[in-house]
Design an enzyme around this catalytic site. Sequence first.
Site, PDB file in Angstrom:
ATOM      1  N   THR A   1       0.837  -1.210   0.000  1.00  0.00           N
ATOM      2  CA  THR A   1       0.000   0.000   0.000  1.00  0.00           C
ATOM      3  C   THR A   1       0.863   1.248   0.000  1.00  0.00           C
ATOM      4  O   THR A   1       0.564   2.228  -0.675  1.00  0.00           O
ATOM      5  CB  THR A   1      -0.962   0.000   1.203  1.00  0.00           C
ATOM      6  OG1 THR A   1      -1.788  -1.174   1.119  1.00  0.00           O
ATOM      7  CG2 THR A   1      -1.846   1.233   1.223  1.00  0.00           C
ATOM      8  N   CYS A   2       1.956   1.205   0.737  1.00  0.00           N
ATOM      9  CA  CYS A   2       2.848   2.360   0.832  1.00  0.00           C
ATOM     10  C   CYS A   2       3.434   2.715  -0.538  1.00  0.00           C
ATOM     11  O   CYS A   2       3.495   3.891  -0.907  1.00  0.00           O
ATOM     12  CB  CYS A   2       3.974   2.067   1.822  1.00  0.00           C
ATOM     13  SG  CYS A   2       3.394   1.587   3.470  1.00  0.00           S
ATOM     14  N   SER A   3       3.853   1.705  -1.278  1.00  0.00           N
ATOM     15  CA  SER A   3       4.487   1.925  -2.585  1.00  0.00           C
ATOM     16  C   SER A   3       3.494   2.167  -3.707  1.00  0.00           C
ATOM     17  O   SER A   3       3.780   2.911  -4.646  1.00  0.00           O
ATOM     18  CB  SER A   3       5.356   0.714  -2.958  1.00  0.00           C
ATOM     19  OG  SER A   3       6.450   0.600  -2.081  1.00  0.00           O
TER      20      SER A   3
END
Length: 172
Positions: free
Chosen positions: A59-61
């Site tokens: 999700t972060c990337s």
Amino acid sequence: MWYEGRMINIGDRIPDATLFESTEFGEACPVSPKKIAVAEATAGKRIVIFGLPGAYTPTCSAKHVPGYVSEHDALKSKNVDEVWCISVNDGYVMAAWGRDQKALGKVRFLGDGSGELTKKLGLEADLSGAGLGLRTRRFSMLVDDGVVKQLNVEAPGKFEVSDAGTMLKQLG
């Protein structure tokens, strides 16, 4: 006054801590990260800070960082001086991830390797069950001259309120 052991709130002064940043690269990897004192770096500036569980995580990337990169100009138009991404990763990893995300120069990638700021904010998450150890909870905040003006903390496993679009709406 900030008291360690509780979650930071709107109106609190951001606690001082040391983060690590590298923006230059040698032959094989980023050069040694420089120390960034949070209190000094936030003085006199409007900064959007978003925190996330880890560099190179799904999700972060795929969502969190790309949203702040794509909305960089819109955030700047709302008198935001800087955008910071913090995570319990070292400064080397954060620099390489920022480069891979094509985000350096738009977002400052600041490593909180020991979790010093994360713990002082009261935004730590124990993700040992997933093999990640101590991590930063997913959040976003607006810090104006060292004082928290907006704060959006995600429920575990969620990505609904800490995105760039939400922050833009809050900025008016």
